[in-house]
Design a protein around this motif. Structure first.
Motif, mmCIF file in Angstrom:
data_model
loop_
_atom_site.group_PDB
_atom_site.id
_atom_site.type_symbol
_atom_site.label_atom_id
_atom_site.label_comp_id
_atom_site.label_asym_id
_atom_site.label_seq_id
_atom_site.Cartn_x
_atom_site.Cartn_y
_atom_site.Cartn_z
ATOM 1 N N CYS A 1 19.841 16.739 69.121
ATOM 2 C CA CYS A 1 20.816 17.214 68.134
ATOM 3 C C CYS A 1 22.189 17.383 68.756
ATOM 4 O O CYS A 1 23.206 17.002 68.164
ATOM 5 N N ALA A 2 22.231 17.954 69.951
ATOM 6 C CA ALA A 2 23.511 18.209 70.612
ATOM 7 C C ALA A 2 24.239 16.902 70.922
ATOM 8 O O ALA A 2 25.445 16.793 70.685
ATOM 9 N N ILE A 3 23.522 15.921 71.427
ATOM 10 C CA ILE A 3 24.152 14.631 71.730
ATOM 11 C C ILE A 3 24.751 14.034 70.456
ATOM 12 O O ILE A 3 25.916 13.625 70.431
ATOM 13 N N LEU B 1 29.072 13.271 59.532
ATOM 14 C CA LEU B 1 28.801 12.326 60.620
ATOM 15 C C LEU B 1 28.032 13.006 61.751
ATOM 16 O O LEU B 1 27.047 12.453 62.258
ATOM 17 N N ALA B 2 28.461 14.198 62.138
ATOM 18 C CA ALA B 2 27.794 14.919 63.227
ATOM 19 C C ALA B 2 26.337 15.219 62.889
ATOM 20 O O ALA B 2 25.448 15.053 63.734
ATOM 21 N N ILE B 3 26.074 15.635 61.673
ATOM 22 C CA ILE B 3 24.702 15.941 61.258
ATOM 23 C C ILE B 3 23.858 14.667 61.214
ATOM 24 O O ILE B 3 22.718 14.646 61.682
ATOM 25 N N ALA B 4 24.424 13.585 60.662
ATOM 26 C CA ALA B 4 23.686 12.314 60.604
ATOM 27 C C ALA B 4 23.327 11.837 62.010
ATOM 28 O O ALA B 4 22.186 11.417 62.265
ATOM 29 N N LEU B 5 24.284 11.938 62.934
ATOM 30 C CA LEU B 5 24.003 11.514 64.307
ATOM 31 C C LEU B 5 23.040 12.467 65.007
ATOM 32 O O LEU B 5 22.242 12.038 65.845
ATOM 33 N N ALA B 6 23.081 13.747 64.661
ATOM 34 C CA ALA B 6 22.121 14.709 65.226
ATOM 35 C C ALA B 6 20.698 14.313 64.837
ATOM 36 O O ALA B 6 19.788 14.320 65.676
ATOM 37 N N PHE B 7 20.493 13.977 63.575
ATOM 38 C CA PHE B 7 19.168 13.534 63.140
ATOM 39 C C PHE B 7 18.791 12.226 63.829
ATOM 40 O O PHE B 7 17.658 12.079 64.307
ATOM 41 N N LEU B 8 19.713 11.282 63.884
ATOM 42 C CA LEU B 8 19.435 9.991 64.503
ATOM 43 C C LEU B 8 19.010 10.156 65.966
ATOM 44 O O LEU B 8 17.979 9.628 66.388
ATOM 45 N N PHE B 9 19.789 10.903 66.738
ATOM 46 C CA PHE B 9 19.452 11.100 68.145
ATOM 47 C C PHE B 9 18.206 11.970 68.299
ATOM 48 O O PHE B 9 17.384 11.716 69.179
ATOM 49 N N GLY B 10 18.060 12.996 67.468
ATOM 50 C CA GLY B 10 16.870 13.839 67.527
ATOM 51 C C GLY B 10 15.599 13.044 67.297
ATOM 52 O O GLY B 10 14.625 13.153 68.055
ATOM 53 N N TYR B 11 15.610 12.215 66.262
ATOM 54 C CA TYR B 11 14.450 11.365 65.984
ATOM 55 C C TYR B 11 14.248 10.313 67.079
ATOM 56 O O TYR B 11 13.121 9.974 67.425
ATOM 57 N N SER B 12 15.346 9.774 67.600
ATOM 58 C CA SER B 12 15.227 8.660 68.549
ATOM 59 C C SER B 12 14.513 9.061 69.833
ATOM 60 O O SER B 12 13.807 8.245 70.421
ATOM 61 N N PHE B 13 14.678 10.307 70.286
ATOM 62 C CA PHE B 13 13.985 10.739 71.501
ATOM 63 C C PHE B 13 12.474 10.679 71.311
ATOM 64 O O PHE B 13 11.745 10.157 72.148
#
Length: 166
Positions: free
Chosen positions: A40-42, A64-76
Motif C-alpha cells: 500500500c505504501a509503495i 490515483l494513490a488508492i488505485a496504486l495502493a491496491f495494485l501494489f498490495g495485490y501484486s505482492f
C-alpha cells in the motif's frame, strides 16, 4: 500410499495454528499487516508523487494513490503465489481473497488520517509535513488493521488463504 492417505484423513479435522479457525498470534497478524502496508505504501507514495508532480488537486491524486495502493498490495501476493505455481487466474483469486479487506481498511484509515491532518493534502513532496503526515497515517493504519487481520486469519480468511502456498 494408503498409509499417507489414512494419516491425511486423521489429520484433516485438525487445523494448523493460524491457518484456520483458532488462536492467531499478534506477530502473525502484524506480519500480514506489514506485508499489506508495504504494498500500500509503495502504491500510495507513488500515486501522491505522480499527482503532486503533475499539479493535480487532492481528489484525483487520492484516487490515483488508492488505485496504486491496491495494485501494489495485490501484486505482492500475486507474485508470491504465482511463484509457488498457481495459474494467473488462481493467483488473482488468492490475492483478492487475501488482501481486499486488509487493503480496504488500511486505505480508509490512512487516507482518513491524511484528510484530518491540517495541510497534509496541500503539502509538497519537499515539505516535512508531507512525509511526516504520511508516516503518521501509515502508523495509525497499521495499528487499526493489525487486529482486523488477526480476526480474519483466525477465521481462515485474509492472509490465511496464502499460507498454504508458502
Amino acid at each position: 500410499m494408503q498409509h499417507q492417505h489414512t494419516d491425511h484423513h486423521a489429520h484433516a479435522g485438525h487445523e494448523h495454528h493460524g491457518h484456520g479457525r483458532g488462536p492467531v498470534s499478534w506477530a502473525m497478524a502484524a506480519k500480514a499487516t506489514l506485508h499489506c502496508l508495504i504494498g500500500c505504501a509503495i502504491g500510495e507514495v507513488l500515486g501522491m508523487i505522480i499527482g503532486t508532480a503533475l499539479g493535480w488537486h487532492t481528489a484525483p491524486t487520492m484516487v490515483l494513490a488508492i488505485a496504486l495502493a491496491f495494485l501494489f498490495g495485490y501484486s505482492f501476493t500475486f507474485y508470491a503465489v504465482t511463484k509457488a505455481g498457481l495459474s494467473f487466474k488462481a493467483a488473482l483469486g488468492v490475492a483478492l481473497a487475501a488482501d481486499t479487506v486488509s487493503i480496504t481498511v488500511m486505505e480508509i484509515v490512512d487516507n482518513g488520517m491524511l484528510l484530518l491532518i491540517p495541510g497534509a493534502m496541500e503539502a509538497h513532496l519537499s515539505d516535512a509535513l508531507f512525509w511526516g503526515a504520511l508516516a503518521v497515517a501509515f502508523a495509525v493504519a497499521f495499528v487499526v488493521t493489525t487486529p482486523v487481520n488477526r480476526w480474519l486469519i483466525g477465521r481462515g480468511k485474509g492472509h490465511a488463504v496464502v499460507h498454504q502456498y508458502h
